[in-house]
Design an enzyme around this catalytic site. Structure first.
Site, PDB file in Angstrom:
ATOM      1  N   SER A  14      19.961  74.492 100.863  1.00 35.57           N
ATOM      2  CA  SER A  14      18.591  73.996 100.665  1.00 35.57           C
ATOM      3  C   SER A  14      17.514  75.014 101.026  1.00 35.57           C
ATOM      4  O   SER A  14      16.474  74.675 101.574  1.00 35.57           O
ATOM      5  CB  SER A  14      18.342  72.712 101.484  1.00 35.57           C
ATOM      6  OG  SER A  14      19.293  71.749 101.162  1.00 35.57           O
ATOM      7  N   GLY A  16      16.196  76.849  98.673  1.00 40.35           N
ATOM      8  CA  GLY A  16      15.397  77.050  97.465  1.00 40.35           C
ATOM      9  C   GLY A  16      15.961  78.152  96.594  1.00 40.35           C
ATOM     10  O   GLY A  16      15.212  78.912  95.979  1.00 40.35           O
ATOM     11  N   ASP A  71      19.725  71.492  89.069  1.00 42.44           N
ATOM     12  CA  ASP A  71      19.163  72.846  89.070  1.00 42.44           C
ATOM     13  C   ASP A  71      18.761  73.307  87.676  1.00 42.44           C
ATOM     14  O   ASP A  71      17.849  74.118  87.526  1.00 42.44           O
ATOM     15  CB  ASP A  71      20.171  73.841  89.638  1.00 42.44           C
ATOM     16  CG  ASP A  71      19.987  73.987  91.131  1.00 42.44           C
ATOM     17  OD1 ASP A  71      18.833  74.073  91.567  1.00 42.44           O
ATOM     18  OD2 ASP A  71      21.003  73.998  91.851  1.00 42.44           O
ATOM     19  N   ILE A 150      34.560  77.877 101.264  1.00 45.54           N
ATOM     20  CA  ILE A 150      35.851  78.116 100.596  1.00 45.54           C
ATOM     21  C   ILE A 150      35.690  78.000  99.080  1.00 45.54           C
ATOM     22  O   ILE A 150      36.180  78.825  98.313  1.00 45.54           O
ATOM     23  CB  ILE A 150      36.887  77.088 101.099  1.00 45.54           C
ATOM     24  CG1 ILE A 150      37.185  77.353 102.564  1.00 45.54           C
ATOM     25  CG2 ILE A 150      38.162  77.135 100.257  1.00 45.54           C
ATOM     26  CD1 ILE A 150      38.105  76.334 103.206  1.00 45.54           C
ATOM     27  N   THR A 189      16.324  87.770 112.738  1.00 46.59           N
ATOM     28  CA  THR A 189      16.967  88.364 111.558  1.00 46.59           C
ATOM     29  C   THR A 189      18.495  88.317 111.619  1.00 46.59           C
ATOM     30  O   THR A 189      19.154  88.618 110.640  1.00 46.59           O
ATOM     31  CB  THR A 189      16.542  89.840 111.376  1.00 46.59           C
ATOM     32  OG1 THR A 189      17.035  90.583 112.493  1.00 46.59           O
ATOM     33  CG2 THR A 189      15.041  89.996 111.284  1.00 46.59           C
ATOM     34  N   LYS A 224      13.889  96.754 109.629  1.00 44.78           N
ATOM     35  CA  LYS A 224      15.026  96.427 110.491  1.00 44.78           C
ATOM     36  C   LYS A 224      16.132  95.732 109.673  1.00 44.78           C
ATOM     37  O   LYS A 224      17.321  96.083 109.761  1.00 44.78           O
ATOM     38  CB  LYS A 224      14.535  95.500 111.612  1.00 44.78           C
ATOM     39  CG  LYS A 224      15.613  95.059 112.565  1.00 44.78           C
ATOM     40  CD  LYS A 224      14.983  94.267 113.707  1.00 44.78           C
ATOM     41  CE  LYS A 224      16.034  93.507 114.485  1.00 44.78           C
ATOM     42  NZ  LYS A 224      15.443  92.495 115.343  1.00 44.78           N
ATOM     43  N   CYS A 389      13.460  54.909  79.364  1.00 47.35           N
ATOM     44  CA  CYS A 389      14.838  54.481  79.142  1.00 47.35           C
ATOM     45  C   CYS A 389      15.031  53.055  79.674  1.00 47.35           C
ATOM     46  O   CYS A 389      14.621  52.098  79.017  1.00 47.35           O
ATOM     47  CB  CYS A 389      15.799  55.487  79.756  1.00 47.35           C
ATOM     48  SG  CYS A 389      17.405  55.445  78.945  1.00 47.35           S
ATOM     49  N   GLU A 413      23.927  44.522  79.846  1.00 46.01           N
ATOM     50  CA  GLU A 413      24.380  45.315  80.996  1.00 46.01           C
ATOM     51  C   GLU A 413      24.267  44.488  82.285  1.00 46.01           C
ATOM     52  O   GLU A 413      25.078  44.622  83.187  1.00 46.01           O
ATOM     53  CB  GLU A 413      23.523  46.591  81.122  1.00 46.01           C
ATOM     54  CG  GLU A 413      23.910  47.464  82.315  1.00 46.01           C
ATOM     55  CD  GLU A 413      23.076  48.748  82.455  1.00 46.01           C
ATOM     56  OE1 GLU A 413      22.129  48.963  81.671  1.00 46.01           O
ATOM     57  OE2 GLU A 413      23.392  49.540  83.356  1.00 46.01           O
ATOM     58  N   HIS A 515      14.170  60.460  77.294  1.00 42.33           N
ATOM     59  CA  HIS A 515      13.734  60.977  78.601  1.00 42.33           C
ATOM     60  C   HIS A 515      12.793  62.179  78.427  1.00 42.33           C
ATOM     61  O   HIS A 515      13.245  63.321  78.450  1.00 42.33           O
ATOM     62  CB  HIS A 515      14.951  61.425  79.421  1.00 42.33           C
ATOM     63  CG  HIS A 515      15.767  60.285  79.927  1.00 42.33           C
ATOM     64  ND1 HIS A 515      15.533  59.685  81.141  1.00 42.33           N
ATOM     65  CD2 HIS A 515      16.803  59.627  79.370  1.00 42.33           C
ATOM     66  CE1 HIS A 515      16.395  58.702  81.323  1.00 42.33           C
ATOM     67  NE2 HIS A 515      17.181  58.644  80.260  1.00 42.33           N
ATOM     68  N   GLU A 517      10.836  63.466  80.462  1.00 38.07           N
ATOM     69  CA  GLU A 517      10.652  64.259  81.687  1.00 38.07           C
ATOM     70  C   GLU A 517      11.446  65.556  81.666  1.00 38.07           C
ATOM     71  O   GLU A 517      11.075  66.526  82.337  1.00 38.07           O
ATOM     72  CB  GLU A 517      11.026  63.433  82.932  1.00 38.07           C
ATOM     73  CG  GLU A 517      12.512  63.100  83.132  1.00 38.07           C
ATOM     74  CD  GLU A 517      12.963  61.823  82.423  1.00 38.07           C
ATOM     75  OE1 GLU A 517      12.315  61.419  81.438  1.00 38.07           O
ATOM     76  OE2 GLU A 517      13.975  61.224  82.850  1.00 38.07           O
TER      77      GLU A 517
HETATM   78  N1  GLN Z   1      21.347  51.526  81.931  1.00 38.42           N
HETATM   79  C1  GLN Z   1      20.641  51.694  80.701  1.00 38.42           C
HETATM   80  C2  GLN Z   1      21.567  52.093  79.560  1.00 38.42           C
HETATM   81  O1  GLN Z   1      22.650  52.574  79.768  1.00 38.42           O
HETATM   82  C3  GLN Z   1      19.524  52.701  80.845  1.00 38.42           C
HETATM   83  C4  GLN Z   1      19.998  54.097  81.115  1.00 38.42           C
HETATM   84  C5  GLN Z   1      18.895  55.005  81.574  1.00 38.42           C
HETATM   85  O2  GLN Z   1      17.843  54.550  82.007  1.00 38.42           O
HETATM   86  N2  GLN Z   1      19.120  56.303  81.529  1.00 38.42           N
HETATM   87  O3  GLN Z   1      21.204  51.963  78.415  1.00 38.42           O
END
Ligand code: GLN
Length: 551
Positions: A14, A16, A71, A150, A189, A224, A389, A413, A515, A517
């Protein structure tokens, strides 16, 4: 000749390393080079897709549908090189393919061993990632874990061999360590010296050292460290704590000439550095005025990394809309306990309530009703709402229950026996028993309808974003949903799947099945996050008397 940079870490986790590797990538891109980022993960999972967000943070999805380590999200935010399945190498994948080859008899009866077979497989995967894009100039390979673990040994050995085979002009090792501060404010250091020794024991002499420290290291300390680690003192850099944003780190490195030193070591002639987008991003950061509070109503609230790309995208939008965004993390189960969601979300709540609500992706039944309550509250109060989603599926369930009065409307679901399965499985998903990599995954095109918020955001009818889900808006209810006013705002190109819904007569209530994002950057926010925050900001400013407005 492609150049390789291997980024390893020592002392502790962690520090960075991902941000340091990505920031170096950003600087090299600023110098006009094509950079490809690769992550080596020593865990034995084949990919991150089956890991709990609680354990390991979010799963980052690439265009080609790989479910990778978070990442890769850093790489996507800092750099623009190609990201695909090839950018993520795990011990699980490496062993899976070596064992498969062994079963096929491809090792011709030889004894299959970590060296050379596992290390060769790692090398060939790194080289394949380097080759995938002919224009790649530099490959930055981040080796997960800490030197001395390891699990990391085969990856470090593969790095050692690749550095040796490429020649010192074409490959280098950049090592990240910690310089702790002890009581009295003294910087130590010794852990760094030990960490470099551990690298040397693996046969790798680091060429560049990046020291994570509270403040920039002075000349004497750098000298150093250089003396005890065999590294030139102008190749010892500090990744000091910034009180602005991690996106300032490329500029922190630039000011210390990290990119110049790296290019010189790699024998690349120096070119003009263009970091304008980073500097102007920092200007926007400093010019943000006022604040909006965004309620994230989800289920993995205790671990920041579980919704990492969502939080980052909100921050990118805050830069573009020049308003601060305060994250208010609300466990949706808490809303279920409250009689009135307004007590948690409205102005009477502690902290003054929220100005906008975002319901992110998620799996499983827990907390779903709390999310439905949050959506109902936002719809009725004209509070901007952004569903991603699962968050879009919640809008559909809420509309079914409260507008169409289908009391037990649900997703199969969460309730397989519901009378109104408004969200359900696609036929081809019904028999899926294997949970690794079997969802609707990766990039696909959605087509936005005219006159919608989604079209206004992208300013483009054909939208390419990434998916990761199993369930879908159930088409048998499409007509009734639309006739009762729910706007079907985007569809797949063949019209078969609903990709976006919007609330009518509402400032900004929108849910997408994909998505957005994952593609948001600090230098270019996702259009939907940007418009969501703009709607929140404008609504907040409009209800505050002009005399009291911040801007
Ligand atoms: N659980 C929902 C699905 O499988 C939404 C999945 C999600 O939000 N990535 O459709």
């Amino acid at each position: 000749m492609k150049k390789f940079i291997f980024v390893s870490g020592g002392v502790c986790s962690s520090l960075g390393k991902g941000v340091a590797a990505s920031s170096l990538g950003a600087l090299l891109e600023g110098r006009g080079l094509n950079v490809r980022m690769v992550k080596c993960d020593p865990y034995i999972n084949v990919d991150a897709g089956t890991m709990s967000p609680y354990q390991h943070g979010e799963v980052y999805v690439t265009d080609d549908g790989a479910e990778t380590d978070l990442d890769l999200g850093n790489y996507a935010r800092f750099t623009s090189g190609r990201l695909s399945a090839a950018n993520s190498i795990t011990t699980g994948q490496v062993y899976e393919s070596v064992i498969k080859k062994e079963r096929e008899g491809r090792y011709l009866g030889r004894c299959v061993q970590v060296i050379p077979h596992i290390t060769d497989e790692i090398k060939s995967r790194i080289l394949a990632a380097a080759r995938e894009d002919p224009d790649t100039d530099v490959v930055i390979v981040e080796i997960g874990g800490t030197v001395g673990d390891i699990e990391s040994i085969p990856f470090l050995e593969a790095a050692r061999q690749l550095i040796h085979e490429s020649g010192r002009d074409n490959a280098l090792s950049a090592h990240l360590t910690l310089i702790p501060e002890v009581a009295g404010g003294e910087l130590k250091t010794k852990p760094t010296q030990h960490s470099v020794k551990a690298m040397q024991e693996q046969g790798i002499q680091p060429d560049v050292l990046i020291c994570r420290a509270p403040v920039i290291l002075d000349e004497d300390t750098r000298r150093k460290i250089a003396l005890f680690t065999n590294i030139e003192s102008d190749a010892v850099f500090t990744s000091y704590d910034v009180d602005t944003t991690i996106y300032e780190v490329p500029l922190v490195f630039f000011e210390q000439k990290l990119d110049q030193v790296v290019l010189k070591k790699l024998g690349v002639e120096s070119r003009h550095a263009d970091l304008k987008p980073w500097y102007s991003m920092m200007e926007r950061f400093a010019s943000r005025k006022g604040k909006v509070r965004i309620g994230i109503v989800g289920k993995y609230m205790d671990l920041h990394d579980a919704y990492k790309s969502i939080y980052e995208a909100l921050f990118h939008a805050s830069l573009e809309c020049m308003v601060e965004v305060e994250l208010v993390k609300i466990d949706s189960a808490r809303l279920e306990e409250a009689d009135d969601p307004g007590a948690v979300l409205g102005p009477e709540a502690s902290g003054g309530g929220v100005d906008g609500i975002l319901v992110p992706g998620g799996f499983g039944q827990r907390g779903i009703n709390g999310m439905v309550q949050a959506a109902a509250w936002a719809r009725r109060n004209g509070t901007p709402y952004f569903g991603i989603c699962l968050g879009m599926q919640i809008m559909v369930i809420e509309w079914g229950r409260n507008v169409l009065r289908w009391k037990d409307a649900d997703s199969t679901e969460f309730n397989p026996d519901t009378k109104y399965p408004v969200v359900s499985l696609l036929v081809d998903q019904i028999d899926v028993k294997d949970y690794g990599g079997t969802m609707r995954l990766g990039k696909s095109v959605s087509v936005a309808e005219p006159g919608t918020h989604i079209l206004a955001a992208y300013n483009e009818k054909n939208i390419s974003e990434r998916h990761r889900h199993r369930y879908e808006f159930a088409n048998r209810y499409r007509k009734e949903m639309a006739e009762s006013g729910l706007r079907i705002a985007a569809l797949t190109p063949d019209g078969s799947l609903v990709e976006c819904v919007e609330w009518p007569d509402h400032p900004w209530g929108l849910g997408v099945q994909f998505h957005p994002e994952f593609k948001s950057k600090p230098t270019a926010a996702s259009p939907l996050f940007r418009d969501f925050i703009a709607a929140v900001r404008d609504r907040k400013r409009a209800v505050i008397p002009v005399s009291e407005r911040c801007v």
